[in-house]
Design an enzyme around this catalytic site. Structure first.
Site, PDB file in Angstrom:
ATOM      1  N   ASP A  22     -10.997  -7.633   7.801  1.00  0.00           N
ATOM      2  CA  ASP A  22     -12.249  -7.621   7.493  1.00  0.00           C
ATOM      3  C   ASP A  22     -13.159  -8.753   7.400  1.00  0.00           C
ATOM      4  O   ASP A  22     -14.291  -8.892   7.485  1.00  0.00           O
ATOM      5  CB  ASP A  22     -12.186  -6.859   6.069  1.00  0.00           C
ATOM      6  CG  ASP A  22     -11.991  -5.178   6.258  1.00  0.00           C
ATOM      7  OD1 ASP A  22     -12.200  -4.788   7.532  1.00  0.00           O
ATOM      8  OD2 ASP A  22     -11.398  -4.512   5.289  1.00  0.00           O
TER       9      ASP A  22
ATOM     10  N   TYR B 189       0.936  -1.408   0.032  1.00  0.00           N
ATOM     11  CA  TYR B 189      -0.139   0.046  -0.061  1.00  0.00           C
ATOM     12  C   TYR B 189       0.856   1.037   0.027  1.00  0.00           C
ATOM     13  O   TYR B 189       0.384   2.420  -0.385  1.00  0.00           O
ATOM     14  CB  TYR B 189      -1.022  -0.119   1.300  1.00  0.00           C
ATOM     15  CG  TYR B 189      -2.107  -0.868   1.157  1.00  0.00           C
ATOM     16  CD1 TYR B 189      -2.300  -1.968   0.037  1.00  0.00           C
ATOM     17  CD2 TYR B 189      -2.989  -1.091   2.239  1.00  0.00           C
ATOM     18  CE1 TYR B 189      -3.228  -2.755   0.036  1.00  0.00           C
ATOM     19  CE2 TYR B 189      -4.211  -2.065   2.216  1.00  0.00           C
ATOM     20  CZ  TYR B 189      -4.091  -2.635   1.142  1.00  0.00           C
ATOM     21  OH  TYR B 189      -5.189  -3.642   1.001  1.00  0.00           O
TER      22      TYR B 189
ATOM     23  N   LYS C 138       2.965 -15.443   2.594  1.00  0.00           N
ATOM     24  CA  LYS C 138       2.899 -16.475   1.436  1.00  0.00           C
ATOM     25  C   LYS C 138       4.363 -16.887   0.843  1.00  0.00           C
ATOM     26  O   LYS C 138       4.785 -16.498  -0.251  1.00  0.00           O
ATOM     27  CB  LYS C 138       2.081 -15.583   0.555  1.00  0.00           C
ATOM     28  CG  LYS C 138       1.738 -16.415  -0.877  1.00  0.00           C
ATOM     29  CD  LYS C 138       0.557 -17.499  -0.757  1.00  0.00           C
ATOM     30  CE  LYS C 138       0.605 -18.247  -2.026  1.00  0.00           C
ATOM     31  NZ  LYS C 138      -0.430 -19.523  -1.894  1.00  0.00           N
TER      32      LYS C 138
END
Ligand code: MG
Ligand code: MG
Lengths: 354, 354
Positions: A249, A142, A189
């Site tokens: 979320d 981000y 990951k």
């Protein structure tokens, strides 16, 4: 304990719910002999109206001088509907997080026994769920370099992490696990991403300083499944910014009570506590907004300063209001309790506990 | 229709379940007057045992000459337990996807009415769910440049996309939506990522060629919530590689029947169809493995070639086996039907449909 707290009520229902959280903190002061000093400042739409800036310098100064910030909510539809608005209320919070260096976002996922039927998951899966997600908040994709070629046909984003960025949040997450069920799951990951392999290396190294905490690893795609299949297995989840955005979320909806959840954002010298719900402008001034998420954000503030007994008492008092049905109409449309009556009930329960 | 099909049974239960899928395809040939030619080759652990290579050149040649590949399963515990193994069965599939240029992974998320009680979600939420995820498979952060500095303290991964990579899968997804409920949801994080903004721009442009399809947009964190809260709202989800990895795994568990799901991987000149389950080595040779996912992968193959009526008949015949309880013991531990008996039942149902 002495604490200087900055109160930022913000917009919409922010002031109403924050007032209830302050009532509960005052009850804690009373019950435990602490001394909290509260100073208030504007942020968001109301700050734009008053000063033209969603985060005026005076508000930032107040927050930087405080030990912690208690935040209400932010946002006003008059800005959403104006595509030409140059300043937006939300920028106030983003800038505040950045200026205070809040690098860790903490999102508890919990289930309220009296509201378990609201969960989209079956009762046997959601019962007993109680975990917390530590999400890195200032790094990763981000905030990495963004590129687009001149023709506008190739675009990229860079996900970069440094050892230091990982270490500081890893320490917070291990400390939290030590005080909880002593299990930390790093979600990454690492079978594919170089940055994930760095996370795994650094977190494994730091884990050696916390021998009482069991560390395990889960790939992010598998984590997205396990939050639905086996959410009760988790204790503390630690992860990078984007994975944390997605999983927190996802986690917020499994309990069925998203309006009751709180969050904390932690930095080197400061911390901010807030409900995860928005400013709910339609309910503004009606004394019907649910104050529980704001009150639980105050409980997180107490925990942050090591006041675990105090925080537990606040949580138990919230549970009691739910058990006794002293709730706002969003939880029971037959209920006639107002925002301030629910706040009063919880604050009195705290005071009377002795 | 004439089709040349490459059969790659692979390891574990792969050969047993693939044999049932072939039975069903042969029944379709019979019922509709098609002509499919089948040629078989080794891949995975069995290929390593025979040739030293998990994807021998002869297997790759066969797949490249074929119209499509029907794949069983891959993997053998003797390699998992050997950390020094230089070649692994799984590399055979990864290399095959790469060599065939399979850029789109298609994962249907569906619910089997007779198995709805297996879902972790409440019945009223999961009922009627039927969507499909189109995941870009050869680009994005999993394949972008990876860096680590010499000191090993800073690591990064690059997420890059080009217009061309987005266009080709977008066309596939819009065509699928046209044949379904005519709704396409692009999942991205366009409020933050440059690459997501390129996705949004390109997909919006391509959408103009499909006026009958409604296009909407959802941020990936919100999508992770909606798959739990409102999965019945989705029709076709289109997304980039990593978001697709996370969401397709999340989606695979909501129906409660992950062992029955199939997937397709599509390229310019080839396509591969497989169950999403693994090689389940413990069940190998026992005639107890559930063949339904493999049979449904054959239905996806038929759809890929526009044989919609044929595919529908295969799906209905699978539904009938579930309704009649002609199932392997994993779905009903009182059942005594074998893998091949379930395959026979479904193939006969196809044949008798006329
Ligand atoms: Mg989010
Ligand atoms: Mg996956």
């Amino acid at each position: 304990m002495n604490l200087k707290l900055a109160l930022l009520p913000g917009d919409g229902i922010g002031p109403e719910v924050l007032a209830q959280a302050v009532k509960c903190l005052q009850a804690v002061e009373e019950a435990f002999g602490h001394n909290f000093v509260y100073r208030e400042a504007v942020v968001g739409a109301i700050a734009i109206d008053k000063t033209g800036d969603p985060l005026p310098q005076s508000t930032l100064d107040l927050c930087q001088e405080a030990d912690a910030v208690l935040f209400g909510a932010i946002g006003d539809p008059k800005f959403d509907n104006d595509p030409n608005a140059k300043v937006r209320p939300e920028h106030g919070l983003l800038k505040l997080r950045k200026e205070l260096g809040l690098y860790a976002n903490i999102r508890p996922v919990q289930v309220f026994p009296t509201l378990i039927d609201n969960s989209p998951l079956k009762k046997e899966i959601i019962t007993g769920v109680d975990f917390v997600i530590y999400r890195e908040l200032t790094g990763g994709i981000y905030f990495g370099e963004k590129k687009i070629n001149e023709a506008g046909t190739v675009a990229s984003d860079l996900c970069e992490y440094s050892e230091l960025e990982i270490e500081r949040i890893a320490h917070l997450a291990f400390k939290a696990a030590k005080n909880r069920k002593k299990r930390l799951t790093l979600v990454d990951k690492a079978n594919v991403l170089e940055s994930s392999r760095l996370w795994r290396k650094v977190v494994t190294k730091i884990g050696q300083s916390y021998p009482e905490v069991t560390l395990d690893f889960l790939f992010v795609d598998n984590a997205a499944m396990q939050i639905i299949l086996n959410p009760a297995l988790f204790d503390v989840i630690l992860t990078e910014n984007m994975f944390g955005d997605i999983l927190s979320d996802e986690g917020s909806v499994i309990g069925g009570s998203i309006g009751l959840l709180a969050s904390a954002s932690i930095g080197e010298n400061n911390a901010l506590f807030e409900p995860i719900h928005g400013s709910f402008p339609q309910a503004k001034g009606k004394d019907i907004a649910n104050p529980i998420a704001s009150i639980l954000s105050a409980a997180m503030l107490l925990e942050h300063f090591g006041l675990f007994e105090e925080a537990m008492l606040v949580r138990h008092s919230v549970d009691k209001s739910l058990e006794k049905g002293v709730v706002t109409p969003d939880l029971n449309n037959l209920s006639e309790y107002t925002t301030s009556q629910v706040g009063d009930f919880i604050a009195h329960t705290i005071e009377e506990s002795d």
